[in-house]
Design a protein around this motif. Structure first.
Motif, PDB file in Angstrom:
ATOM      1  N   LEU A 230      32.928  34.917  32.947  1.00 18.30           N
ATOM      2  CA  LEU A 230      35.185  34.934  32.350  1.00 18.30           C
ATOM      3  C   LEU A 230      35.072  36.219  32.191  1.00 18.30           C
ATOM      4  O   LEU A 230      35.744  37.525  31.468  1.00 18.30           O
ATOM      5  CB  LEU A 230      35.479  34.120  31.934  1.00 18.30           C
ATOM      6  CG  LEU A 230      37.066  34.104  31.795  1.00 18.30           C
ATOM      7  CD1 LEU A 230      37.531  34.675  33.249  1.00 18.30           C
ATOM      8  CD2 LEU A 230      37.150  32.612  31.310  1.00 18.30           C
ATOM      9  N   LEU A 231      34.013  36.232  30.574  1.00 18.73           N
ATOM     10  CA  LEU A 231      33.788  37.456  29.965  1.00 18.73           C
ATOM     11  C   LEU A 231      34.162  38.948  30.532  1.00 18.73           C
ATOM     12  O   LEU A 231      34.301  40.010  29.784  1.00 18.73           O
ATOM     13  CB  LEU A 231      33.343  36.790  28.170  1.00 18.73           C
ATOM     14  CG  LEU A 231      33.548  35.595  27.999  1.00 18.73           C
ATOM     15  CD1 LEU A 231      32.137  35.755  26.375  1.00 18.73           C
ATOM     16  CD2 LEU A 231      34.695  36.383  26.711  1.00 18.73           C
ATOM     17  N   MET A 232      33.217  39.158  30.801  1.00 22.08           N
ATOM     18  CA  MET A 232      33.038  40.162  31.640  1.00 22.08           C
ATOM     19  C   MET A 232      34.157  40.462  32.857  1.00 22.08           C
ATOM     20  O   MET A 232      33.917  42.002  32.138  1.00 22.08           O
ATOM     21  CB  MET A 232      31.392  40.159  32.845  1.00 22.08           C
ATOM     22  CG  MET A 232      30.443  39.988  31.909  1.00 22.08           C
ATOM     23  SD  MET A 232      28.913  40.388  32.547  1.00 22.08           S
ATOM     24  CE  MET A 232      28.131  39.415  33.547  1.00 22.08           C
ATOM     25  N   LEU A 233      34.300  39.927  33.647  1.00 19.85           N
ATOM     26  CA  LEU A 233      35.549  40.466  33.809  1.00 19.85           C
ATOM     27  C   LEU A 233      37.252  40.638  33.106  1.00 19.85           C
ATOM     28  O   LEU A 233      37.552  41.607  33.378  1.00 19.85           O
ATOM     29  CB  LEU A 233      36.590  38.983  35.195  1.00 19.85           C
ATOM     30  CG  LEU A 233      35.614  37.935  35.448  1.00 19.85           C
ATOM     31  CD1 LEU A 233      36.195  36.581  36.042  1.00 19.85           C
ATOM     32  CD2 LEU A 233      34.715  39.328  37.399  1.00 19.85           C
ATOM     33  N   LEU A 234      37.640  39.561  31.867  1.00 13.78           N
ATOM     34  CA  LEU A 234      37.969  39.892  30.864  1.00 13.78           C
ATOM     35  C   LEU A 234      37.982  41.316  30.110  1.00 13.78           C
ATOM     36  O   LEU A 234      39.048  42.544  30.421  1.00 13.78           O
ATOM     37  CB  LEU A 234      38.505  39.258  30.400  1.00 13.78           C
ATOM     38  CG  LEU A 234      38.808  37.645  30.699  1.00 13.78           C
ATOM     39  CD1 LEU A 234      38.922  36.952  29.832  1.00 13.78           C
ATOM     40  CD2 LEU A 234      40.165  37.677  31.495  1.00 13.78           C
ATOM     41  N   ALA A 235      36.330  42.209  30.150  1.00 17.57           N
ATOM     42  CA  ALA A 235      36.607  42.991  29.062  1.00 17.57           C
ATOM     43  C   ALA A 235      36.967  43.956  30.405  1.00 17.57           C
ATOM     44  O   ALA A 235      36.766  45.361  29.602  1.00 17.57           O
ATOM     45  CB  ALA A 235      34.834  42.629  29.006  1.00 17.57           C
ATOM     46  N   SER A 236      36.084  43.672  31.334  1.00 17.14           N
ATOM     47  CA  SER A 236      36.042  44.796  32.573  1.00 17.14           C
ATOM     48  C   SER A 236      37.170  45.248  32.273  1.00 17.14           C
ATOM     49  O   SER A 236      38.003  46.729  32.701  1.00 17.14           O
ATOM     50  CB  SER A 236      35.757  44.398  33.199  1.00 17.14           C
ATOM     51  OG  SER A 236      34.537  44.186  33.622  1.00 17.14           O
ATOM     52  N   VAL A 237      38.944  44.407  32.533  1.00 16.04           N
ATOM     53  CA  VAL A 237      39.830  44.737  32.427  1.00 16.04           C
ATOM     54  C   VAL A 237      40.326  45.592  31.031  1.00 16.04           C
ATOM     55  O   VAL A 237      40.945  46.338  31.113  1.00 16.04           O
ATOM     56  CB  VAL A 237      41.203  43.622  32.254  1.00 16.04           C
ATOM     57  CG1 VAL A 237      42.060  44.056  33.007  1.00 16.04           C
ATOM     58  CG2 VAL A 237      40.769  42.669  33.901  1.00 16.04           C
ATOM     59  N   ASP A 238      40.053  45.046  29.989  1.00 12.51           N
ATOM     60  CA  ASP A 238      40.635  45.561  29.219  1.00 12.51           C
ATOM     61  C   ASP A 238      39.845  47.061  29.087  1.00 12.51           C
ATOM     62  O   ASP A 238      40.681  47.341  27.869  1.00 12.51           O
ATOM     63  CB  ASP A 238      39.426  44.768  28.312  1.00 12.51           C
ATOM     64  CG  ASP A 238      39.480  45.422  26.464  1.00 12.51           C
ATOM     65  OD1 ASP A 238      41.676  44.888  25.635  1.00 12.51           O
ATOM     66  OD2 ASP A 238      39.100  44.819  25.409  1.00 12.51           O
TER      67      ASP A 238
END
Ligand SMILES: Cc1cc2nc3c(=O)[nH]c(=O)nc-3n(C[C@H](O)[C@H](O)[C@H](O)COP(=O)(O)O)c2cc1C
Length: 200
Positions: free
Chosen positions: A128-136
């Protein structure tokens, strides 16, 4: 990007361009993953990062299209354009070892003590953190599962030790601006159905 915007924009992306992702961006995404909490601070997880075209090709060859697979051939091809693949792996033994230490004391390593397998919970946090960081960072990402029958081929291809279970793979890249967007709003379950306040 504001956190609320990251949350709002995060969708699973299934159409990527083949534009490469800069090294420092990949490192930032991996660093974000490693900020994840973990039960007992066990950190029983691992990331297998595949960026070289040959490595990504070996990954996809180990995961051939399947009859029951949800991806249309064109969608699979669009996912395969993602230039970064990160397999997320969970190590149960690391948790059992950690919780057998004196401050935890579960020296029998009895798995029935665990309310749920925290090794999978924690690995999900990384994803999940990778998904969010990617968007960021202006990118798109997709978490997808591996077909159980294809996991042995994946292990063999990349020398993954037996004790590490792939909970999924995160494809990261630049989203194709022409990508169709699925409208999931009609399928969205109302909050009242999901959130119970005071009692069930
Ligand atoms: C644990 C997990 C496994 C998933 N596996 C797949 C998958 O194998 N293939 C796929 O296309 N999407 C997969 N998804 C994506 C979901 O279908 C998606 O998150 C859901 O439809 C909601 O859409 P959204 O993430 O765009 O809001 C997975 C999501 C999660 C959390």
């Amino acid at each position: 990007m504001e956190f609320q915007d990251v949350l709002r924009r995060r969708r699973m992306v299934r159409h990527f361009t083949d534009e490469p992702v800069a090294d420092e961006i990949v490192e930032e995404i991996l660093a974000a993953a490693l900020r994840a909490p973990s039960a007992g601070y066990s950190q029983g997880y691992a990331l297998l990062v595949l960026r070289e075209p040959g490595d990504r090709a070996r990954f996809w060859a180990s995961q051939p299209p399947t009859e029951q697979g949800a991806w249309e051939p064109a969608v699979r091809a669009a996912i395969m354009r993602a230039t970064v693949l990160v397999a997320v792996l969970a190590s149960k033994d690391t948790y059992l070892d950690r919780y057998a230490q004196p401050d935890k004391g579960w020296t029998d390593r009895d798995e029935s003590r665990w309310p749920v397998p925290y090794w999978y919970v924690d690995a999900g946090f990384l994803a999940l953190l990778m998904l969010l960081a990617s968007v960021d960072l202006g990118l798109g990402a997709l978490l997808f599962g591996l077909i159980p029958e294809d996991i042995p081929a994946f292990r063999a291809e990349f020398g993954v030790p037996d004790g590490y279970d792939p909970i999924g793979c995160v494809a990261i890249g630049h989203e194709d601006p022409a990508a169709p967007r699925r409208d999931l709003r009609p399928r969205r379950r109302p909050a009242e159905e999901l959130v119970h306040r005071g009692s069930w």
